[in-house]
Design an enzyme around this catalytic site. Structure first.
Site, PDB file in Angstrom:
ATOM      1  N   HIS A 117       0.838  -1.206   0.000  1.00 47.07           N
ATOM      2  CA  HIS A 117       0.000   0.000   0.000  1.00 47.07           C
ATOM      3  C   HIS A 117       0.875   1.259   0.000  1.00 47.07           C
ATOM      4  CE1 HIS A 117      -3.500   2.522   1.366  1.00 47.07           C
ATOM      5  NE2 HIS A 117      -2.509   3.237   1.872  1.00 47.07           N
ATOM      6  N   GLU A 118       1.833   1.303   0.924  1.00 46.05           N
ATOM      7  CA  GLU A 118       2.657   2.521   1.045  1.00 46.05           C
ATOM      8  C   GLU A 118       3.500   2.757  -0.205  1.00 46.05           C
ATOM      9  OE1 GLU A 118       2.060   4.622   3.305  1.00 46.05           O
ATOM     10  OE2 GLU A 118       0.807   3.268   4.481  1.00 46.05           O
ATOM     11  N   HIS A 121       1.786   4.653  -2.723  1.00 46.30           N
ATOM     12  CA  HIS A 121       1.895   6.112  -2.539  1.00 46.30           C
ATOM     13  C   HIS A 121       3.228   6.611  -3.093  1.00 46.30           C
ATOM     14  CE1 HIS A 121      -1.693   6.526  -0.203  1.00 46.30           C
ATOM     15  NE2 HIS A 121      -1.254   5.861   0.844  1.00 46.30           N
ATOM     16  N   HIS A 127      -5.256   7.666  -2.148  1.00 44.18           N
ATOM     17  CA  HIS A 127      -6.175   6.675  -1.581  1.00 44.18           C
ATOM     18  C   HIS A 127      -7.370   6.421  -2.479  1.00 44.18           C
ATOM     19  CE1 HIS A 127      -4.530   7.096   2.734  1.00 44.18           C
ATOM     20  NE2 HIS A 127      -4.034   6.047   2.120  1.00 44.18           N
TER      21      HIS A 127
END
Lengths: 365, 79
Positions: A117-118, A121, A127
């Site tokens: 997930h990170e 980014h 998101h």
């Protein structure tokens, strides 16, 4: 995406792991990070090269509370990690909260899931509001390939597809509750709430909550499979029994009861039955009805045995109901049969259908 | 009226959440404006998570705010 669609202007991106969490072996951290990067590399032309010293595009570290970027963590739980969008300096850097317990499995916060997930980014993904997407902001544990269609569309809009594309199977998007064609896999009660299963998700309906909550099954019960065929609650034992294929799981709230999973045949079902379509517990009689194909069985919860003279034909015993069912529920003397996008309200005593509605009327649609 | 401690805690948690993830402005503001901004950002959060848009701190909203999550804001510029 982040505002201004921030992205790396090159396809070879460097990363460096500055320090390690003591929760895991170094090799496990390395593997979690590399696997998380590969998730994104599989669907883009991006490649990732590890640096052991100097400044990399993506600097990865573990820290607690204030850890040098004026963006402090908050101790155990709450915030798990954060990462900065592509850019020079702090851009792309990825920080994990050392106050969390990091694991390789589902027993605490899974480092691979959070890292994937990170790093999304760090590559320019913001998101997603799709609860099935990896980029959904709330932590969830799932197994299998973690990207959904939404994630893949997002990253490919920035970098394009992988020219040597390996076939990846994205996770399906989360079901939408008011889709007129929506069908369900299973419905059960759980301590006063209604739980409605669909694919790898369930909706949780609380009598005092106006809107149902959509949750990934594995984030609540990591040991369950991704799909539930049937489920029922036995309130006397405070247990919910879930069926998937030839196995069943008994849950006491959120914990698995000792001795489970078991084979469904332990209930007395013949070996030829490979899947239970629907199950419902009738509180007034203490019996549980188990539906499979065109037949059903009656299981006596008090004696733990299947009633004699079963299976019986669904069509004979429930006039008007001649289809197989996806799910069955029981409330105040009425049975609710779910088949595809329709819900048949059936009077158990009068033995007839008294109302037909869309299946998703249960979700206030 | 003064808030009860429980309501005060809820409000504090919600303000912190909205400041961090939804750009609720920090600092001194007129009472009316502050309440407006709080409600606007709360509605934005409820919309993002597909909750019922009430603009109030209902149980669903509070429950979501208490869940473990990523520290990157859900909307707006990330500086």
């Amino acid at each position: 995406h982040f505002p201004r669609h921030l992205k790396w202007q090159k396809n070879e991106i460097t990363f460096r792991i500055i320090n390690y969490t003591p929760d895991l072996k170094k090799a496990d951290v390395d593997r979690a990070i590399r696997t998380a990067l590969n998730v994104w590399a599989d669907v883009t032309p991006l490649t990732f090269r590890k640096l052991h010293e100097g400044t990399a595009d993506i600097m990865i570290s573990f820290g607690s509370r204030e850890h040098g970027d004026y963006n402090p963590f908050d101790g155990p739980n709450g915030l798990l990690a954060h990462a900065y969008p592509p850019g020079p300096g702090l851009g792309g850097d990825t920080h994990f909260d050392e106050d969390e317990r990091w694991t390789k499995d589902s027993s605490a916060y899974n480092l691979f899931m959070v890292a994937a997930h990170e790093l999304g980014h760090a590559l320019g993904m913001s998101h997603s509001s799709d609860p099935g997407a990896l980029m959904y902001p709330i932590y969830q544990y799932i197994t299998g390939f973690p990207l959904s269609e939404d994630d893949i569309e997002g990253i490919q809009a920035l970098y394009g597809p992988n020219p040597n594309s390996k076939k990846v199977k994205p996770r399906p998007v989360a079901p939408t509750k008011c889709d007129p064609d929506l069908s369900f896999d299973a419905v059960t009660e759980l301590r006063g709430e209604t739980i409605v299963f669909k694919d790898r998700y369930y909706w949780r309906l609380h009598p005092q909550m106006p809107e149902p909550d959509l949750v990934v099954i594995k984030s609540t019960w990591p040991f369950l499979p991704n799909k539930v065929d049937a489920a029922y609650e036995n309130p006397e034992k405070d247990q919910v029994i879930m069926f998937s294929g030839v196995k069943m799981w008994a849950l006491n709230g959120y914990t698995l009861v000792d001795g489970y999973p078991k084979y469904i045949h332990k209930l007395g079902l013949p070996k030829s039955i490979r899947k239970v379509d629907a199950a419902v517990h009738i509180k007034d009689t203490g019996k549980t009805l188990l539906f499979a194909d065109e037949q059903y069985w009656s299981y006596d919860e008090a004696t733990g045995t299947m009633d004699r003279k079963y299976p019986r034909s669904i069509e004979d015993d429930f006039p008007g109901m001649n289809d197989e069912f996806d799910a069955v529920a029981y409330h105040y003397g009425q049975l609710y049969f779910f088949h595809e996008n329709l819900q048949y309200e059936y009077s158990y005593n009068a033995r007839k259908v008294i109302r037909i509605q869309r299946s998703n009327s249960i979700l206030s649609c | 009226l003064p808030l009860t401690p429980a309501n005060g805690d809820k409000r504090l948690l919600a303000e912190r959440y909205l400041k961090r993830f939804y750009g609720l402005p920090a600092g001194l503001q007129g009472r009316q404006r502050s309440a407006d901004a709080f409600q606007t950002q709360l509605k934005e959060m409820q919309k993002f998570f597909k909750l019922k848009i009430t603009g109030t701190l209902d149980d669903d909203t509070m429950q979501l705010m208490e869940q473990a999550r990523c520290g990157v804001p859900d909307v707006g510029e990330y500086n």
